[in-house]
Design an enzyme around this catalytic site. Structure first.
Site, PDB file in Angstrom:
ATOM      1  N   ASN A 188      -6.326  -6.100  15.475  1.00  0.00           N
ATOM      2  CA  ASN A 188      -7.236  -6.939  16.234  1.00  0.00           C
ATOM      3  C   ASN A 188      -6.506  -8.036  16.998  1.00  0.00           C
ATOM      4  O   ASN A 188      -5.359  -8.361  16.704  1.00  0.00           O
ATOM      5  CB  ASN A 188      -8.243  -7.590  15.269  1.00  0.00           C
ATOM      6  CG  ASN A 188      -7.545  -8.329  14.141  1.00  0.00           C
ATOM      7  OD1 ASN A 188      -7.128  -7.711  13.169  1.00  0.00           O
ATOM      8  ND2 ASN A 188      -7.396  -9.634  14.256  1.00  0.00           N
ATOM      9  N   THR A 219      -1.182  -6.923  15.307  1.00  0.00           N
ATOM     10  CA  THR A 219      -0.161  -6.615  14.307  1.00  0.00           C
ATOM     11  C   THR A 219      -0.237  -5.146  13.906  1.00  0.00           C
ATOM     12  O   THR A 219      -1.304  -4.540  13.906  1.00  0.00           O
ATOM     13  CB  THR A 219      -0.321  -7.497  13.060  1.00  0.00           C
ATOM     14  OG1 THR A 219      -1.599  -7.240  12.486  1.00  0.00           O
ATOM     15  CG2 THR A 219      -0.200  -8.964  13.400  1.00  0.00           C
ATOM     16  N   ARG A 244       0.812  -1.220   0.000  1.00  0.00           N
ATOM     17  CA  ARG A 244       0.000   0.000   0.000  1.00  0.00           C
ATOM     18  C   ARG A 244       0.841   1.262   0.000  1.00  0.00           C
ATOM     19  O   ARG A 244       0.314   2.356  -0.146  1.00  0.00           O
ATOM     20  CB  ARG A 244      -0.943   0.016   1.208  1.00  0.00           C
ATOM     21  CG  ARG A 244      -2.128  -0.895   1.055  1.00  0.00           C
ATOM     22  CD  ARG A 244      -3.140  -0.643   2.154  1.00  0.00           C
ATOM     23  NE  ARG A 244      -2.530  -0.717   3.456  1.00  0.00           N
ATOM     24  CZ  ARG A 244      -2.286  -1.850   4.116  1.00  0.00           C
ATOM     25  NH1 ARG A 244      -2.659  -3.003   3.598  1.00  0.00           N
ATOM     26  NH2 ARG A 244      -1.705  -1.842   5.290  1.00  0.00           N
ATOM     27  N   ASP A 267     -12.773  -7.823  15.508  1.00  0.00           N
ATOM     28  CA  ASP A 267     -11.866  -7.416  14.429  1.00  0.00           C
ATOM     29  C   ASP A 267     -11.818  -5.898  14.286  1.00  0.00           C
ATOM     30  O   ASP A 267     -11.664  -5.371  13.199  1.00  0.00           O
ATOM     31  CB  ASP A 267     -12.221  -8.066  13.080  1.00  0.00           C
ATOM     32  CG  ASP A 267     -11.183  -7.755  12.006  1.00  0.00           C
ATOM     33  OD1 ASP A 267     -10.003  -7.572  12.353  1.00  0.00           O
ATOM     34  OD2 ASP A 267     -11.545  -7.669  10.822  1.00  0.00           O
ATOM     35  N   ASN A 326     -11.418   2.682   7.305  1.00  0.00           N
ATOM     36  CA  ASN A 326     -10.454   1.616   7.057  1.00  0.00           C
ATOM     37  C   ASN A 326      -9.154   2.203   6.500  1.00  0.00           C
ATOM     38  O   ASN A 326      -8.750   3.290   6.895  1.00  0.00           O
ATOM     39  CB  ASN A 326     -11.100   0.547   6.163  1.00  0.00           C
ATOM     40  CG  ASN A 326     -10.465  -0.818   6.322  1.00  0.00           C
ATOM     41  OD1 ASN A 326      -9.300  -1.006   6.023  1.00  0.00           O
ATOM     42  ND2 ASN A 326     -11.216  -1.777   6.833  1.00  0.00           N
ATOM     43  N   HIS A 340     -10.454 -13.552  -6.523  1.00  0.00           N
ATOM     44  CA  HIS A 340     -11.450 -13.592  -7.602  1.00  0.00           C
ATOM     45  C   HIS A 340     -12.854 -13.247  -7.127  1.00  0.00           C
ATOM     46  O   HIS A 340     -13.774 -13.245  -7.945  1.00  0.00           O
ATOM     47  CB  HIS A 340     -11.450 -14.973  -8.267  1.00  0.00           C
ATOM     48  CG  HIS A 340     -10.213 -15.244  -9.071  1.00  0.00           C
ATOM     49  ND1 HIS A 340     -10.004 -14.705 -10.324  1.00  0.00           N
ATOM     50  CD2 HIS A 340      -9.105 -15.964  -8.788  1.00  0.00           C
ATOM     51  CE1 HIS A 340      -8.816 -15.102 -10.796  1.00  0.00           C
ATOM     52  NE2 HIS A 340      -8.251 -15.869  -9.874  1.00  0.00           N
ATOM     53  N   GLY A 391      -1.300 -10.458   9.384  1.00  0.00           N
ATOM     54  CA  GLY A 391      -1.358 -11.918   9.476  1.00  0.00           C
ATOM     55  C   GLY A 391      -2.256 -12.445  10.579  1.00  0.00           C
ATOM     56  O   GLY A 391      -2.569 -13.633  10.597  1.00  0.00           O
ATOM     57  N   ALA A 392      -2.706 -11.576  11.507  1.00  0.00           N
ATOM     58  CA  ALA A 392      -3.463 -12.049  12.667  1.00  0.00           C
ATOM     59  C   ALA A 392      -4.893 -12.477  12.318  1.00  0.00           C
ATOM     60  O   ALA A 392      -5.599 -12.998  13.175  1.00  0.00           O
ATOM     61  CB  ALA A 392      -3.492 -10.979  13.755  1.00  0.00           C
TER      62      ALA A 392
HETATM   63  C1  HEC Z   1      -3.377 -13.966  -4.992  1.00  0.00           C
HETATM   64  C2  HEC Z   1      -4.465 -13.739  -5.909  1.00  0.00           C
HETATM   65  C3  HEC Z   1      -5.078 -14.910  -6.624  1.00  0.00           C
HETATM   66  C4  HEC Z   1      -5.532 -16.093  -6.078  1.00  0.00           C
HETATM   67  C5  HEC Z   1      -5.512 -16.530  -4.615  1.00  0.00           C
HETATM   68  C6  HEC Z   1      -6.080 -16.840  -7.177  1.00  0.00           C
HETATM   69  N1  HEC Z   1      -5.941 -16.149  -8.353  1.00  0.00           N
HETATM   70 FE1  HEC Z   1      -6.478 -16.767 -10.189  1.00  0.00          FE
HETATM   71  N2  HEC Z   1      -5.696 -15.071 -11.010  1.00  0.00           N
HETATM   72  C7  HEC Z   1      -5.187 -14.010 -10.303  1.00  0.00           C
HETATM   73  C8  HEC Z   1      -4.778 -12.976 -11.209  1.00  0.00           C
HETATM   74  C9  HEC Z   1      -4.193 -11.626 -10.812  1.00  0.00           C
HETATM   75  C10 HEC Z   1      -5.042 -13.443 -12.499  1.00  0.00           C
HETATM   76  C11 HEC Z   1      -4.776 -12.706 -13.797  1.00  0.00           C
HETATM   77  C12 HEC Z   1      -3.310 -12.657 -14.145  1.00  0.00           C
HETATM   78  C13 HEC Z   1      -3.094 -11.915 -15.443  1.00  0.00           C
HETATM   79  O1  HEC Z   1      -3.189 -12.566 -16.506  1.00  0.00           O
HETATM   80  O2  HEC Z   1      -2.901 -10.706 -15.402  1.00  0.00           O
HETATM   81  C14 HEC Z   1      -5.636 -14.770 -12.339  1.00  0.00           C
HETATM   82  C15 HEC Z   1      -6.064 -15.562 -13.385  1.00  0.00           C
HETATM   83  C16 HEC Z   1      -6.772 -16.737 -13.245  1.00  0.00           C
HETATM   84  C17 HEC Z   1      -7.321 -17.514 -14.314  1.00  0.00           C
HETATM   85  C18 HEC Z   1      -7.293 -17.147 -15.780  1.00  0.00           C
HETATM   86  C19 HEC Z   1      -8.582 -16.473 -16.131  1.00  0.00           C
HETATM   87  C20 HEC Z   1      -8.681 -15.984 -17.549  1.00  0.00           C
HETATM   88  O3  HEC Z   1      -9.754 -16.134 -18.141  1.00  0.00           O
HETATM   89  O4  HEC Z   1      -7.701 -15.433 -18.043  1.00  0.00           O
HETATM   90  C21 HEC Z   1      -7.956 -18.589 -13.753  1.00  0.00           C
HETATM   91  C22 HEC Z   1      -8.706 -19.693 -14.468  1.00  0.00           C
HETATM   92  C23 HEC Z   1      -7.772 -18.506 -12.329  1.00  0.00           C
HETATM   93  N3  HEC Z   1      -7.038 -17.375 -12.055  1.00  0.00           N
HETATM   94  C24 HEC Z   1      -8.277 -19.416 -11.414  1.00  0.00           C
HETATM   95  C25 HEC Z   1      -8.042 -19.363 -10.050  1.00  0.00           C
HETATM   96  C26 HEC Z   1      -8.496 -20.355  -9.097  1.00  0.00           C
HETATM   97  C27 HEC Z   1      -9.358 -21.545  -9.441  1.00  0.00           C
HETATM   98  C28 HEC Z   1      -8.046 -19.981  -7.893  1.00  0.00           C
HETATM   99  C29 HEC Z   1      -8.205 -20.725  -6.562  1.00  0.00           C
HETATM  100  C30 HEC Z   1      -7.794 -22.110  -6.570  1.00  0.00           C
HETATM  101  C31 HEC Z   1      -7.294 -18.773  -8.059  1.00  0.00           C
HETATM  102  N4  HEC Z   1      -7.310 -18.421  -9.373  1.00  0.00           N
HETATM  103  C32 HEC Z   1      -6.675 -18.080  -7.030  1.00  0.00           C
HETATM  104  C33 HEC Z   1      -5.060 -13.929  -8.933  1.00  0.00           C
HETATM  105  C34 HEC Z   1      -5.352 -14.956  -8.050  1.00  0.00           C
END
Ligand code: HEC
Length: 693
Positions: free
Chosen positions: A266, A246, A127, A311, A399, A614, A187-188
């Site tokens: 928290n 934290t 941040r 929290d 926040n 997501h 992390g807490a």
């Molecule tokens: C820490 C953040 C984070 C987590 C946790 C995460 N994702 Fe992602 N995911 C992203 C990001 C950011 C992108 C896009 C990356 C880019 O192409 O710029 C992405 C892209 C994707 C894509 C591609 C989508 C497309 O149409 O291009 C899929 C499928 C996907 N993630 C599935 C998952 C699934 C299933 C999980 C859980 C098991 C998950 N992700 C967990 C951040 C995350």
């Protein structure tokens, strides 16, 4: 140059307000040309610059823009020193731009995503960063503090400030003063974490001191007298749960008293009945603690929530000012933590001067002026497993979006929220966190029952008079979290981005909107202002930070919004390229037969592993792609391969190598089910992701 002189901006009694107020500086910029660290030239996100002012905003235009292309989200505050703008995007990718033109000078990739793997718990990155003595400092999600050469971006030193895989991560800004740089961690909410802050020597990276924020296991001895004192306020075997507190967001350096104020978070876990079953204040959870800046020794504390259990925290801005109270100038801290009160605290001794609610709340009826303690409503502690609707919610009345204080208007500008949440003990034995494969499912609070329900959430920009502890005016905002961080200037400007995509400037005294710019994406990061080449600029990082849709129409889409640095100046002539049209179609594969049992398993796995980026229930808010509209989950086994061997690690999508095939395929079944539901009936109100940070 960020000079050594103490920066202090005091104005004679402003005619309209008849009060003398000063914003006082920590890491100082003598004339306001620089914005050298998170809280600005002083500590109140206030700039003495006035070339851009309430009389010439018709001339304010985009001077330049810089497209950020490191993937993930970038809710980050830039710093500006000597004509260079520095910021950390994505997962601590530090950029240096010519602050007059936006030209990239250097870029540094901390490789945090590769190093952190699935430890990346949410979509957060850094941040904020800090500048001092020719160095730029950044923290990383995998717990490093890195010093870079401000001229070249070369790494000067790296300190691992956490143990690897100990549940701690860094998303907050480092604080700099004298020859030191201090960093906390988060992390807490996720693990049995015991909070601390650590000071390092700016030149060498050598550790100078560490202050633990809660006591550890007494059988191992206490680190200092403060921990011995704090341990008397805990019961049971708290150390097994870490305790929390934290310092994941705000601090402030007070050059007048040579103190560092840290704001603690928290308790861990949230529910006090688990971590301290016999009650107790649980020092120093939810407190401002004053430390000797040279030694890290305890000086005083003020606890905003004794025995915190919701929290709440004191991790929001700690701003230093001088207020004339009953005719006497007082050195004060201005503080609006999550719990909904606005506090004015005496910096000398940590005593409460005044506290008043800024939002409707029900966990307390007030703060006892004599003791400084809240007068609590016992029902808010969800006794005997009775559900309680508590206001504010873990999002807080305020926040991470920075508040600001303008000494000329005497007002504090707070991005505020009015929302509640139901708290209840978990059914069965009280357990701190239910973990599965290292992921948290519960935080000591039970699942939210269908009834009772809190009233609908709202958000607004609040102008608050800290002297009279009363509202000056408010601007209602769209969405449950509509306002970004604020900055304010001697030009009578109040600058704030909005979740709805507007970047606005209001008159700081009256709140009248004077100017706005369509950023075409949410603007939630805090703006800054600086001067280079004799010209004043206002800059902000734009892009939706939310994992979960927040109820904006249209909701920001990861693939079609562009993360950008936007810089504005008088007579700026730049413009943004045409927007990319968003494809709202939800693709489907009729041959994909959803197995309801797998879909149920998938819902749980998705909630644990994917929702943090997501979006809850598959409703993305812009910090990662919308998986309901993605082609990838149309085939369960190809989807499982993709997620296990993510080709997008460097862009923020972790590779879930350890997750069994069945579980990943189950997520595909869940996503197909959700996609069909949403295609049939688009959601009216977005669910709220209830994590505070
Ligand atoms: C820490 C953040 C984070 C987590 C946790 C995460 N994702 Fe992602 N995911 C992203 C990001 C950011 C992108 C896009 C990356 C880019 O192409 O710029 C992405 C892209 C994707 C894509 C591609 C989508 C497309 O149409 O291009 C899929 C499928 C996907 N993630 C599935 C998952 C699934 C299933 C999980 C859980 C098991 C998950 N992700 C967990 C951040 C995350």
């Amino acid at each position: 140059m960020a000079g050594a002189s103490i920066w202090m901006r005091c104005l004679a009694p402003a005619a309209a307000f008849a009060l003398a107020a000063c914003a006082q500086g920590g890491s100082e910029s003598a004339n306001g040309d620089d914005w050298p660290d998170y809280d600005g030239p002083g500590t109140t996100h206030y700039s003495p610059l006035d070339e851009i002012n309430d009389g010439n905003l018709d001339r304010l235009g985009l001077a330049w823009h810089f497209d950020i292309d490191v993937g993930g989200q970038s809710l980050t505050a830039p710093v500006a020193v000597d004509g260079i703008l520095y910021f950390a995007a994505g997962a601590s990718h530090v950029h240096a731009l010519d602050a007059a033109t936006g030209k990239l000078l250097w870029q540094y990739d901390s490789q945090t995503r590769e190093k952190a793997g699935v430890e990346l718990r949410g979509a957060w990155g850094s941040r904020g960063i800090a500048y001092a003595n020719g160095k730029v400092f950044t923290g990383t999600l995998d717990g490093r503090l890195i010093a870079l050469d401000a001229k070249t971006g070369a790494v000067l030193w790296t300190a691992q400030t956490t143990e690897r895989n100990d549940g701690r991560y860094i998303s907050g800004a480092p604080w700099v003063f004298k020859d030191k740089v201090v960093i906390g961690h988060g992390g807490a909410d996720y693990a049995p974490v015991r909070g601390y802050v650590t000071a390092y020597d700016q030149a060498t990276g050598k550790q100078a001191w560490r202050f633990w924020t809660v006591p550890g296991d007494p059988s191992k001895g206490f680190e200092n007298k403060a921990m011995e004192m704090a341990a008397k306020t805990w019961t049971g075997q708290w150390w097994k749960y870490g305790g929390g507190a934290t310092v994941w967001n705000a601090m402030a350096y007070d050059s007048k008293y040579n103190r560092l104020y840290i704001g603690t978070g928290n308790g861990a876990p949230w529910n006090r009945k688990i971590r301290s079953p016999g009650g107790g204040d649980n020092l120093f959870v939810c407190s401002i603690v004053a430390l000797d800046a040279d030694t890290g020794e305890y000086v005083w504390h003020y606890q905003t929530n004794p025995g915190e259990t919701w929290d709440f925290n004191s991790a929001m801005d700690i701003e230093l000012a001088e207020l004339k109270i009953d005719g006497v100038p007082r050195d004060v801290i201005l503080h609006a933590p999550k719990n909904g009160f606005f506090y004015v605290i005496d910096r000398k001794d940590g005593k409460l001067i005044s506290a008043k609610p800024i939002v409707p709340m029900n966990w307390a009826t007030g703060i006892d002026r004599k003791t400084g303690r809240p007068i609590e409503n016992p029902a808010a502690r969800f006794p005997e497993g009775k559900p309680a609707v508590v206001y504010p919610s873990p999002f807080g009345a305020h926040n991470i979006e920075a508040m600001s204080f303008n000494p000329s208007t005497g007002l504090v500008y707070i991005p505020a929220m009015d929302q509640g949440r139901v708290y209840i003990d978990p059914t069965g034995p009280l357990s701190a966190w239910t973990f599965k494969d290292g992921q948290r499912i519960s935080n000591g609070i039970g699942e939210i029952p269908p009834e009772p329900k809190p009233r609908p959430a709202t958000s607004f920009l609040l102008a608050w008079n800290p002297l009279t502890q009363s509202e000056a005016w408010r601007i209602p905002l769209k969405g449950v979290r509509g306002g970004g961080g604020t900055a304010t200037t001697a030009g009578n400007l109040l600058i704030e981005g909005r979740g709805d995509g507007r970047f606005t400037i209001l008159a700081a005294d009256t709140g009248k909107e004077l100017w706005s710019f369509n950023a075409r994406t949410a603007v939630m990061a805090q703006p800054i202002t600086y001067r280079t080449g004799g010209k004043q600029y206002i800059a902000v990082v734009a892009g939706s930070r939310f994992s979960t849709a927040q109820g904006y129409e249209p909701e920001w889409d990861y693939r079609t919004q562009q993360w950008r640095v936007l810089a504005f100046a008088l007579d700026g002539k730049d413009s943004l390229p045409p927007p990319v049209e968003k494809d709202m179609a939800i693709p489907d594969n009729p041959a994909f037969h959803v197995d309801p049992v797998l879909a149920r398993e998938g819902a749980r796995a998705y909630g644990e592993r994917c929702a943090g980026c997501h979006g809850a229930m598959g409703l993305a808010g812009g910090s990662a792609p919308d998986l309901l509209r993605s082609q990838v989950p149309l085939d369960a086994s190809a989807f499982a391969d993709f997620v296990r061997n993510s080709p997008l690690v460097s862009r923020g999508m972790p590779a879930f190598r350890e997750v069994p095939q069945r579980e990943l395929e189950a997520i595909a079944h869940y996503l197909r089910q959700r996609a069909r539901e949403v295609a049939k009936e688009p959601p009216k109100a977005a669910p709220i992701d209830n994590r505070g940070q």
